[in-house]
Design an enzyme around this catalytic site. Structure first.
Site, PDB file in Angstrom:
ATOM      1  N   GLU A  60       0.827  -1.209   0.000  1.00 18.36           N
ATOM      2  CA  GLU A  60       0.000   0.000   0.000  1.00 18.36           C
ATOM      3  C   GLU A  60       0.854   1.250   0.000  1.00 18.36           C
ATOM      4  OE1 GLU A  60      -0.509  -2.659   1.796  1.00 18.36           O
ATOM      5  OE2 GLU A  60      -2.450  -3.360   1.065  1.00 18.36           O
ATOM      6  N   HIS A 129     -11.155  -5.791   8.405  1.00 18.17           N
ATOM      7  CA  HIS A 129     -11.976  -5.715   7.194  1.00 18.17           C
ATOM      8  C   HIS A 129     -13.256  -4.907   7.408  1.00 18.17           C
ATOM      9  CE1 HIS A 129      -9.386  -9.121   6.156  1.00 18.17           C
ATOM     10  NE2 HIS A 129      -9.790  -9.027   4.909  1.00 18.17           N
TER      11      HIS A 129
END
Ligand SMILES: Cc1ncc(C[n+]2csc(CCOP(=O)(O)OP(=O)(O)O)c2C)c(N)n1
Ligand SMILES: [Mg+2]
Lengths: 324, 379
Positions: A60, A129
């Site tokens: 990322e 998540h």
């Protein structure tokens, strides 16, 4: 008018933006061949090629950091972060570079980068998540932070974000991806950085965004059967906040409930409470109440129904506000 | 027949001959791993010599190999049951280890009780070797907890889902082992204070993360006794290995200043032997190694073939293991279906070591809110 899921509306919006400007790139983990784990970028690599839709290495910091470099070179990258909890390896690049390059270069280098983040809970997932980290970005000067709540906004807001010359952190309520609604592809949309009254009412104002908008609209329907009229404002933009419609509403209702899945401490919801008490002090009949997640890590999913604001908790806050 | 004497294998002996499916399965399980690939057991089930690592496999007799086989079959069966439970909606998700049994059992069996492990989210086989019952993994995937074992007691840290994070955590732990003088004592090491090492698990995709590279740098800088154990299954979800690297991953180690070895990840004997070597290097104070476990596909059949051919193991053993595996799967299923949901206020507990008044206040409010429903109901 087309009836589309939010996922499809985002996909169409991305496609339109890529057609309109060859400098728009899509990049992220699994966004190409797979079309993203939520299929938001489905078919884009097939149609625009591997140099405009990049299946990136698994990193990322790399995604955001190279997007910054591509933007310096004149591209308009749209980065996908796979899930909310995975943005943090990229947080350094977002805070240190993405947010600051325009300021540091005295305006010479714009940063037209969009970082798309599926966010929020309610999908029964494992750790990392289901988080709502938007306040961590709203707190950072130099970033614009928005959240869509329905298909029409998703379709337009993603295009508007891509054409913005500033970095936009674009939050997508993942548990609403498959909800369908009408998308008006013809008429001019409202500007990106405006909140909007979605339902007019007279007794209590409810301000919210992202996945909780649906919850609050449902709560308004339920409240109506009890004779309580809720005005529901979809904030849409979290930084900068567009609170004029909220102030205007609170001056009429005298009551405000703010709803968000995020932990309440030092958050978008606390910012709203602070500003509303400054601007509407004399109109308030009750303190600003918040319905939020808790100041705990996001819990294991079997606990998430108790963590997330639901219709009952919203109505409970409405009752407490009215009874004050 | 003994393992140290692979020539004793007699191709004329029908027990030595694999059937066609077994050969194909074995062949599918391997291809070009490069000349550097360490392999002690071929896909055809033949034990082959290896000058460098045979010493670490010398004690693997028929009984040991049978127990390795048993471990692999049991963890695969538990894994398949996890998969089935997920399909039936009993688990939110299941992360399969299918094909990675040899890599995980080899590593897990090389570890000593005093070593430490930092897993990613897929190391159910290593967990098994650390004495963590498969039922203890279910909560993570059913959404009742984030891991129910005691990481310090088991010396097996919690699963880490954020790709790569654990590589720095493992390095820090290993730095601690060194700072406490728990390496390089050799025969002076005592039973109370044996030499220790740390093993860190991650995938091929993870090797692109900054945390993994930083872990390599720090491990080298501090001679931390950590083995980086990369299970290269060639994919990160939909993204192939070529997107993460242009050189074989084990070759990267040299650039950081430590040895890298590519091991046949379908060969439990090689995995065990090389893991033992690497851990021993760490315990002895030679510090950090990177192991790349290459192509994880079909590791069990070749052990079975070898047991039949070279050790004359008969069918009743395999039948026994299969029955045991089915019992394990049934126990796992039964446990899963009976798992209680966590208490509603679980999320407020153990957020801090020293309770936070703010969280406690939210808990009180939450409980009062829930109690109000109970009274409403009675009224
Ligand atoms: C920081 C971070 N980004 C993205 C993800 C989503 N994700 C989960 S598994 C995975 C692929 C991992 O591939 P690899 O490292 O090869 O391990 P494997 O799953 O193959 O064992 C990704 C991208 C994540 N868990 N963490
Ligand atoms: Mg992989």
């Amino acid at each position: 008018m087309a009836v589309l899921t939010m996922a499809k509306a985002l996909n169409d919006g991305l496609r339109k933006a890529m057609e309109a400007d060859p400098r728009v790139l899509v990049m992220g983990e699994d966004v190409g061949k797979l079309g993203g784990v939520f299929r938001i970028t489905d078919g884009l690599q097939k149609d625009f090629g591997e140099e405009r839709v990049l299946d990136t290495p698994l990193s990322e910091s790399g995604i955001i950091g190279t997007a910054v470099g591509l933007a310096i070179r004149g591209f308009r990258p749209v980065c996908e972060i796979q899930f909310d909890g995975f943005v943090f390896p990229g947080y350094d690049q977002i805070v240190s570079q993405l947010a600051k390059v325009h300021f540091r270069s005295q305006g010479k280098v714009p940063m037209p980068v969009v970082v798309r983040i599926p966010f929020g809970g309610g999908i029964g997932a494992v750790e990392h998540h289901s988080e709502s980290p938007e306040s961590l970005f709203a707190h950072v000067a130099g970033l614009k932070v928005v959240a869509c709540s329905n298909s029409n906004d998703a379709y337009w807001m993603i295009q508007q974000a891509i054409s913005t010359d500033d970095p936009v952190i674009f939050f997508e309520p993942k548990r609403r991806y498959w909800e369908k609604a009408e998308v008006d592809v013809e008429s001019t949309p409202s500007p990106l950085l405006r909140s909007r009254v979605l339902r007019e009412g007279t007794d209590v104002t409810v301000a919210t965004y992202g996945p909780s908008v649906r919850t609050c609209l449902d709560a308004a329907v339920a409240a109506e059967t009890d004779g309580t009229s809720l005005e529901v404002v979809d904030l849409r933009t979290l930084s900068p906040l567009d609170l004029d419609p909220v102030f205007e509403s609170v001056r009429r209702t005298g009551r405000l409930v703010v709803v968000s899945e995020a932990p309440p401490e030092s958050s978008v919801t606390s910012e709203i409470a602070a500003r509303v008490q400054q601007e509407c002090f004399h109109s308030l009949e009750a303190p600003v109440l918040r319905v939020t997640g808790f100041d705990t890590p996001y819990p294991p999913s079997k606990c998430e129904d108790d963590y997330l604001p639901d219709l009952d908790r919203v109505l409970d806050a409405v009752d407490r506000s009215k009874a004050w | 027949m003994s393992v140290s004497d692979p020539q004793a294998w007699n191709p004329a002996d029908p027990r030595s001959r694999p059937n066609r499916e077994q050969v194909l399965a074995g062949l599918r399980g391997t291809d070009a791993g490069g000349p550097e690939l360490v392999q002690l057991l071929t896909p055809e089930g033949e034990r082959v010599p290896d000058a460098r690592f045979d010493g670490y496999a010398a004690d693997i007799d028929a009984e040991t190999l049978k127990s390795l086989y048993r471990d692999m079959v049991l963890v695969r069966r538990a894994d398949r049951e996890g998969n089935a439970l997920q399909r039936q909606g009993q688990l939110g998700i299941w992360v399969p280890l299918l094909g990675q049994e040899a890599a995980q059992i080899g590593a897990g069996r090389a570890l000593l009780p005093t070593d430490m492990v930092f897993p990613s989210y897929r190391e159910h086989g290593v967990a098994w070797c650390r004495g963590i019952d498969p039922t203890d993994l279910l909560g993570i995937f059913r959404g009742t907890d984030h891991g129910s074992w005691d990481p310090l007691e088991k010396r097996f840290h919690l699963y880490t889902i954020v790709i790569g994070n654990q590589c720095l955590n493992a390095t820090g732990y290993a730095m601690g082992q060194r700072f406490e003088g728990r390496v390089g004592n050799g025969t002076d090491a005592t039973a109370d204070a044996p030499d220790e090492a740390t093993m860190c698990f991650f995938g091929d995709g993870a090797t692109s993360q900054g945390d993994v590279h930083e872990g390599f740098v720090w491990a080298a800088a501090y001679d931390a006794p950590v083995v980086f154990y990369c299970q290269n299954n060639q994919w990160a979800i939909s993204v192939p290995l070529e997107r993460q690297t242009r050189v074989p991953l084990y070759e990267r180690a040299r650039g950081y200043g430590f040895p890298g070895v590519r091991v046949d990840g379908n060969d439990v004997i090689a995995c065990l032997a090389v893991a033992r070597w690497a851990l021993e290097e760490c315990r002895s104070g030679n510090g950090r190694d990177e192991l790349e476990l290459w192509k994880l596909k079909d590791p069990i059949e070749r052990v079975r073939v070898n047991l039949v051919r070279e050790h004359g193991v008969d069918q009743s053993f395999f039948d026994g293991v299969a029955a045991e595996a089915d019992e394990l799967a049934a126990r796992l299923r039964e446990f899963c279906l009976a798992m209680p949901d966590p208490a509603p206020d679980r999320m407020f507990t153990e957020v801090y070591a020293e309770a936070s008044p703010q969280v406690e206040a939210q808990r009180e409010e939450f409980l009062a809110y829930h109690a109000s429903f109970a009274t409403d109901g009675e009224a």
